[in-house]
Motif scaffolding. Sequence first.
Motif, PDB file in Angstrom:
ATOM      1  N   ALA A   1      93.816 -70.080 -21.725  1.00  0.00           N
ATOM      2  CA  ALA A   1      92.450 -70.607 -21.647  1.00  0.00           C
ATOM      3  C   ALA A   1      91.444 -69.464 -21.565  1.00  0.00           C
ATOM      4  N   ALA A   2      91.731 -68.488 -20.712  1.00  0.00           N
ATOM      5  CA  ALA A   2      90.850 -67.318 -20.617  1.00  0.00           C
ATOM      6  C   ALA A   2      90.902 -66.505 -21.903  1.00  0.00           C
ATOM      7  N   TRP A   3      92.088 -66.386 -22.497  1.00  0.00           N
ATOM      8  CA  TRP A   3      92.215 -65.650 -23.764  1.00  0.00           C
ATOM      9  C   TRP A   3      91.359 -66.293 -24.847  1.00  0.00           C
ATOM     10  N   ALA A   4      91.401 -67.619 -24.914  1.00  0.00           N
ATOM     11  CA  ALA A   4      90.653 -68.338 -25.956  1.00  0.00           C
ATOM     12  C   ALA A   4      89.151 -68.150 -25.768  1.00  0.00           C
ATOM     13  N   LEU A   5      88.680 -68.231 -24.520  1.00  0.00           N
ATOM     14  CA  LEU A   5      87.262 -68.021 -24.263  1.00  0.00           C
ATOM     15  C   LEU A   5      86.843 -66.614 -24.669  1.00  0.00           C
ATOM     16  N   GLY A   6      87.660 -65.643 -24.306  1.00  0.00           N
ATOM     17  CA  GLY A   6      87.357 -64.269 -24.661  1.00  0.00           C
ATOM     18  C   GLY A   6      87.333 -64.049 -26.159  1.00  0.00           C
ATOM     19  N   ASP A   7      88.269 -64.666 -26.872  1.00  0.00           N
ATOM     20  CA  ASP A   7      88.319 -64.513 -28.323  1.00  0.00           C
ATOM     21  C   ASP A   7      87.153 -65.233 -28.989  1.00  0.00           C
ATOM     22  N   LEU A   8      86.625 -66.251 -28.317  1.00  0.00           N
ATOM     23  CA  LEU A   8      85.449 -66.960 -28.818  1.00  0.00           C
ATOM     24  C   LEU A   8      84.173 -66.142 -28.595  1.00  0.00           C
TER      25      LEU A   8
ATOM     26  N   THR B   1     101.726 -69.049 -29.411  1.00  0.00           N
ATOM     27  CA  THR B   1     101.436 -67.668 -29.761  1.00  0.00           C
ATOM     28  C   THR B   1     101.624 -66.747 -28.560  1.00  0.00           C
ATOM     29  N   ILE B   2     101.961 -65.494 -28.831  1.00  0.00           N
ATOM     30  CA  ILE B   2     102.104 -64.505 -27.762  1.00  0.00           C
ATOM     31  C   ILE B   2     101.000 -63.451 -27.857  1.00  0.00           C
ATOM     32  N   THR B   3     100.047 -63.670 -28.723  1.00  0.00           N
ATOM     33  CA  THR B   3      98.929 -62.757 -28.870  1.00  0.00           C
ATOM     34  C   THR B   3      97.621 -63.479 -28.595  1.00  0.00           C
ATOM     35  N   ARG B   4      96.625 -62.744 -28.159  1.00  0.00           N
ATOM     36  CA  ARG B   4      95.328 -63.348 -27.856  1.00  0.00           C
ATOM     37  C   ARG B   4      94.474 -63.516 -29.111  1.00  0.00           C
ATOM     38  N   ALA B   5      94.731 -62.685 -30.087  1.00  0.00           N
ATOM     39  CA  ALA B   5      93.901 -62.681 -31.291  1.00  0.00           C
ATOM     40  C   ALA B   5      93.968 -64.032 -32.000  1.00  0.00           C
ATOM     41  N   GLY B   6      92.822 -64.567 -32.347  1.00  0.00           N
ATOM     42  CA  GLY B   6      92.765 -65.807 -33.108  1.00  0.00           C
ATOM     43  C   GLY B   6      92.708 -67.068 -32.276  1.00  0.00           C
ATOM     44  N   LEU B   7      92.869 -66.944 -30.943  1.00  0.00           N
ATOM     45  CA  LEU B   7      92.850 -68.150 -30.111  1.00  0.00           C
ATOM     46  C   LEU B   7      91.465 -68.791 -30.058  1.00  0.00           C
ATOM     47  N   GLY B   8      90.441 -68.022 -30.392  1.00  0.00           N
ATOM     48  CA  GLY B   8      89.099 -68.593 -30.415  1.00  0.00           C
ATOM     49  C   GLY B   8      88.965 -69.731 -31.408  1.00  0.00           C
ATOM     50  N   ARG B   9      89.809 -69.721 -32.447  1.00  0.00           N
ATOM     51  CA  ARG B   9      89.772 -70.799 -33.434  1.00  0.00           C
ATOM     52  C   ARG B   9      90.195 -72.128 -32.821  1.00  0.00           C
TER      53      ARG B   9
END
Length: 208
Positions: free
Chosen positions: A80-87, A32-40
């Motif tokens: 990794a940082a994107w996923a944490l933020g989205d979580l 993916t090239i977007t941060r949205a949804g990476l929390g999943r």
Amino acid sequence: MEPVRTVSGKAYPWGAKNVDTDVIIPAHWLKTITRAGLGRGAFETVRAQPGNIFDDPAYAGSPILIAGDNFGCGSSREHAAWALGDLGIKAVIAPSFSDIFSGNAFKNGIVPVVLPQDAVDRLIEVAKTDEITIDLETMTVTTPFQDRFTFELDPFRRQCLMEGLDEVGLTLARDTAISKYEAMLDEHRPWIAGETNASIAVEGAGRT
């Protein structure tokens, strides 16, 4: 990036050591090239285990993660940082961090708080029942039980976090100085602007 002055609330009392970025966000999510949804996908392999802490309703929406030594080791993926933020995680407390992960965290408004192991152990116990507060003004982590742990941050990075400034924000904050410099170039070295415009025109023609 939103300013971060305090982070307060429940915390995931995890404490796991040597958590690499592939554990934080598995490689197949990197398409993916977007941060949205990476929390999943955050901690996907951990969440596949029954009774895992990240799917425990008691800690749902916690803005703080408490981990062990060497958090964020492994590949340099900013995801990794994107996923944490989205979580919803806004701060990670650990005895140590990978340098690259720490840099990525700062750039994405996540506060990496370094505390000694005994302080981390105490916060893990508190987090099982009560909230924790991280204050960037006083550089402290506190609990309702009068625990008070001090930590350090690079002054420049601390300022960026508190003012909500990433690289783009820092550049825009100097817009007046940049515009003034460009105006000076136009006045005193007009040939530079002429060469730049000519290069752009040539490149544009080559693409047609």
